[in-house]
Enzyme design. Structure first.
Site, PDB file in Angstrom:
ATOM      1  N   ASN A  45       0.814  -1.213   0.000  1.00  0.00           N
ATOM      2  CA  ASN A  45       0.000   0.000   0.000  1.00  0.00           C
ATOM      3  C   ASN A  45       0.847   1.261   0.000  1.00  0.00           C
ATOM      4  O   ASN A  45       0.347   2.335  -0.324  1.00  0.00           O
ATOM      5  CB  ASN A  45      -0.934   0.004   1.219  1.00  0.00           C
ATOM      6  N   HIS A  46       2.143   1.173   0.353  1.00  0.00           N
ATOM      7  CA  HIS A  46       3.002   2.358   0.336  1.00  0.00           C
ATOM      8  C   HIS A  46       3.680   2.560  -1.011  1.00  0.00           C
ATOM      9  O   HIS A  46       4.312   3.595  -1.219  1.00  0.00           O
ATOM     10  CB  HIS A  46       4.058   2.264   1.431  1.00  0.00           C
ATOM     11  N   HIS A 134      -1.676  -8.523   0.290  1.00  0.00           N
ATOM     12  CA  HIS A 134      -1.210  -7.407   1.122  1.00  0.00           C
ATOM     13  C   HIS A 134      -2.414  -6.532   1.466  1.00  0.00           C
ATOM     14  O   HIS A 134      -2.692  -5.546   0.807  1.00  0.00           O
ATOM     15  CB  HIS A 134      -0.159  -6.588   0.361  1.00  0.00           C
ATOM     16  N   HIS A 162       1.278  -6.753   4.967  1.00  0.00           N
ATOM     17  CA  HIS A 162       0.700  -5.520   5.499  1.00  0.00           C
ATOM     18  C   HIS A 162       0.691  -5.473   7.023  1.00  0.00           C
ATOM     19  O   HIS A 162       1.019  -4.434   7.615  1.00  0.00           O
ATOM     20  CB  HIS A 162      -0.723  -5.301   4.964  1.00  0.00           C
ATOM     21  N   HIS A 164       2.032  -5.856  10.757  1.00  0.00           N
ATOM     22  CA  HIS A 164       3.397  -5.715  11.251  1.00  0.00           C
ATOM     23  C   HIS A 164       3.774  -6.751  12.306  1.00  0.00           C
ATOM     24  O   HIS A 164       4.952  -7.005  12.516  1.00  0.00           O
ATOM     25  CB  HIS A 164       3.604  -4.317  11.829  1.00  0.00           C
TER      26      HIS A 164
END
Length: 619
Positions: A45-46, A134, A162, A164
């Protein structure tokens, strides 16, 4: 990179697996590269694809031949996941991948059965199916996550990104009967409980349909210890009425921090590249009448021992919930909530619902609800300010070309009928409509990029004041600033030979000189007046050509109205037009504010309160 041979082969069509790449083949089969360990990766997503060409960071690494980017989806309505088929000996792996997509959108697509995972036709039960995803795994909202039961049950292992927290050991989903491995982040990114878990990576061994996950601890990660303390749970140590209770709490917290520092030093793995200072977090719940002590004074004692001295102590207090009596409930205020309220509506859905329930006179006659919804979604989510305008322009131009090719008579009824037929044909062809929307969005992003470049180039230039006395053999350079907005007037572009040599200071040059001496920029798109399809159709008629190639002076005068009047006059009337421009701009700019962007900063702004002589200067 290396000389070790790759011992597995790809059986699937690489044109399908990497169809969006400039190099649609796996990197170790490229003759120009010597790959020892091929890497396959999806985007997160980043680093999701964005911009005019929908590019992301992995595209750069993929084009450089460093990895194989897969699992990319370009459609926002339907997703077909085609696996990469790998074979080594008798073991066959079907590698499925899906890059990061907004969770609400993907949730809705799963609910609407718009996500399909394709399976090989030959011996589909002999493949080990591995899915890489993700998305949010933990529930952050009604639709802001992906439930595991949404995934197909033929999958053997899901590698979930995704999240952590490191949960590398595969855990079985009892309902779908597949296993899920969550590797987590490789470094600590926040001071949260999930990050305090030891970081690992996994080495997956697959033979036939059997698998084994080998955990490998990461040795260079900064150690992180976190602990919670509830002061109300220690009534024998802390009394809120004691005037020295704050000092007692501070001493207690110092003991906890020292204990965590000892554990961090004892559990160091001895790798020389591991950071020495650990991360320490002590969360203190002071509910029950206690007062917090100074965190800054406390942190000064650990400046050289802890990596985050200012964030060691975190005070928080739980809200005290009042106990409610069942007899106090007002059942008259309780209303049944429809099931559809649990679903978050998109902007596209709202646009579609509006036009489905709108009156006939408010229905779209040229655009489609789907295209308009996508444009509005781009405007809302990605702040593409030109998305709607570019879509309207694009579909209007396409409709005009269609009418011109059909040679429709210039009668309103016939034109409306042809437009209606053309719109219905576009609605039936969803692929073509998606392509139109993508093309319009590409134009909007490109338009925004050009504007940003021009604004940056204009802001980098410093205004320069130069004065020249007019002589008979001198040619005055010209730099015209095209300004959009109220209360601005620009004039006197182009001066013929009769205007040269005059002693009056001013701007001007011939049109040929201005083209060579000034910087060339793309013309600014002026907002056109709203016009009907009849007006657009009449505008297709050819206009008579200009007769004389004279030098022209362009005056753009914007008064209180929203329309911008552009008048072109011969250069022989420059002096007369200059005085008129000065008076008009003075009247129009006293009560209005500039709304445009000057793409040239070499000129001073026109000041209506200065005299006409001092407000002009020669470049």
């Amino acid at each position: 990179m290396g000389d070790r041979p790759v011992q597995f082969e790809i059986l699937s069509d690489q044109e399908v697996n990497f169809h969006y790449s400039k190099f649609p083949w796996v990197n170790y089969q490229d003759r120009n590269l010597n790959i020892s360990i091929p890497i396959f990766s999806i985007h997160g997503n980043h680093d999701d694809p964005t911009g005019a060409d929908a590019l992301c960071a992995l595209d750069i690494l993929s084009c450089a031949g460093l990895l194989n980017h897969f699992g990319r989806s370009t459609s926002v309505e339907k997703i077909d996941i085609s696996p990469i088929l790998l074979r080594k000996g008798r073991t066959k792996i079907a590698l499925y991948g899906l890059g990061a997509i907004p969770d609400e959108r993907l949730y809705r697509m799963f609910v609407n059965k718009q996500v399909t995972m394709l399976r090989p036709k030959e011996d589909e039960d002999s493949w080990f199916n591995l899915f890489v995803i993700h998305q949010n795994r933990s529930k952050h909202g009604a639709t802001n996550y992906i439930p595991e039961q949404f995934l197909d049950d033929f999958i053997n292992l899901v590698v979930w990104g995704h999240e952590h927290e490191c949960k590398i050991a595969p855990c079985q989903n009892e309902r779908q009967c597949f296993y899920v491995s969550q590797p987590g982040s490789s470094v600590v990114t926040s001071l949260s409980p999930g990050e305090a878990v030891k970081k690992h990576i996994g080495l997956l061994h697959v033979k036939g349909k059997k698998m084994k996950m080998q955990k490998i601890a990461l040795e260079t990660v900064r150690t992180f210890y976190m602990e919670d303390v509830v002061l109300a749970d220690h009534p024998d140590l802390f009394n809120p009425d004691n005037p020295k209770v704050t000092q007692a709490i501070q001493s207690f917290c110092m003991e906890k921090v020292e204990l965590m520092l000892e554990n961090a030093e004892r559990e160091r793995l001895g790798n020389p590249r591991q950071p020495e200072k650990p991360l320490i977090r002590l969360r203190v719940d002071y509910t029950g009448g206690f007062e917090p002590f100074s965190v800054h004074r406390f942190s000064q004692k650990y400046m050289d021992r802890v990596a985050n001295p200012k964030d060691i102590i975190h005070f928080f207090r739980h809200r005290e919930q009042k106990e409610k009596n069942d007899n106090d409930l007002n059942f008259g205020k309780l209303v049944s909530r429809p099931a559809s309220d649990g679903m978050t509506l998109r902007v596209e859905d709202l646009v579609k619902q509006y036009f489905q329930t709108a009156e006939t006179k408010l229905q779209l006659s040229l655009l489609t609800e789907r295209g308009m919804g996508e444009a509005v979604q781009e405007f809302v989510d990605k702040e593409e300010k030109d998305a709607i305008e570019e879509l309207v322009k694009f579909q209007l131009e396409k409709t005009q070309r269609f009418l011109k090719e059909r040679r429709t008579d210039a009668e309103e009824e016939k034109i409306d009928e042809e437009v209606r037929k053309f719109r219905e044909s576009r609605k039936r062809n969803t692929e073509e409509e998606d392509e139109e929307v993508r093309e319009a969005m590409t134009r909007a992003r490109a338009h925004r990029s050009e504007d940003a470049i021009l604004v940056a180039a204009s802001s980098d230039e410093e205004p320069m004041d130069t004065g020249m006395k007019g002589t008979g053999d001198s040619d005055d350079g010209l730099l015209v600033t095209l300004s959009r907005g109220r209360g601005r007037a620009r004039g006197a572009r182009g001066q013929n030979s009769t205007a040269r040599g005059s002693s009056r200071r001013g701007r001007g040059s011939t049109s040929q000189e201005s083209a060579t001496s000034s910087r060339t920029y793309k013309p600014v798109s002026m907002p056109a007046k709203n016009m009907s399809i009849m007006d657009a159709f009449r505008s297709l008629k050819p206009e008579p050509p200009l007769k004389s190639p004279k030098s022209y002076s362009e005056d753009i005068i914007d008064d209180d109205s929203d329309l911008e009047d552009i008048s072109i006059v011969p250069s022989s009337k420059v002096n007369q037009r200059l005085s008129t421009t000065s008076s008009l701009s003075k009247r129009g700019s006293q009560s209005q504010t500039s709304r445009g962007v000057d793409f040239e900063s070499d000129e001073d702004e026109f000041d209506p309160f200065k005299s006409s002589v001092t407000s002009r200067r020669t470049k």
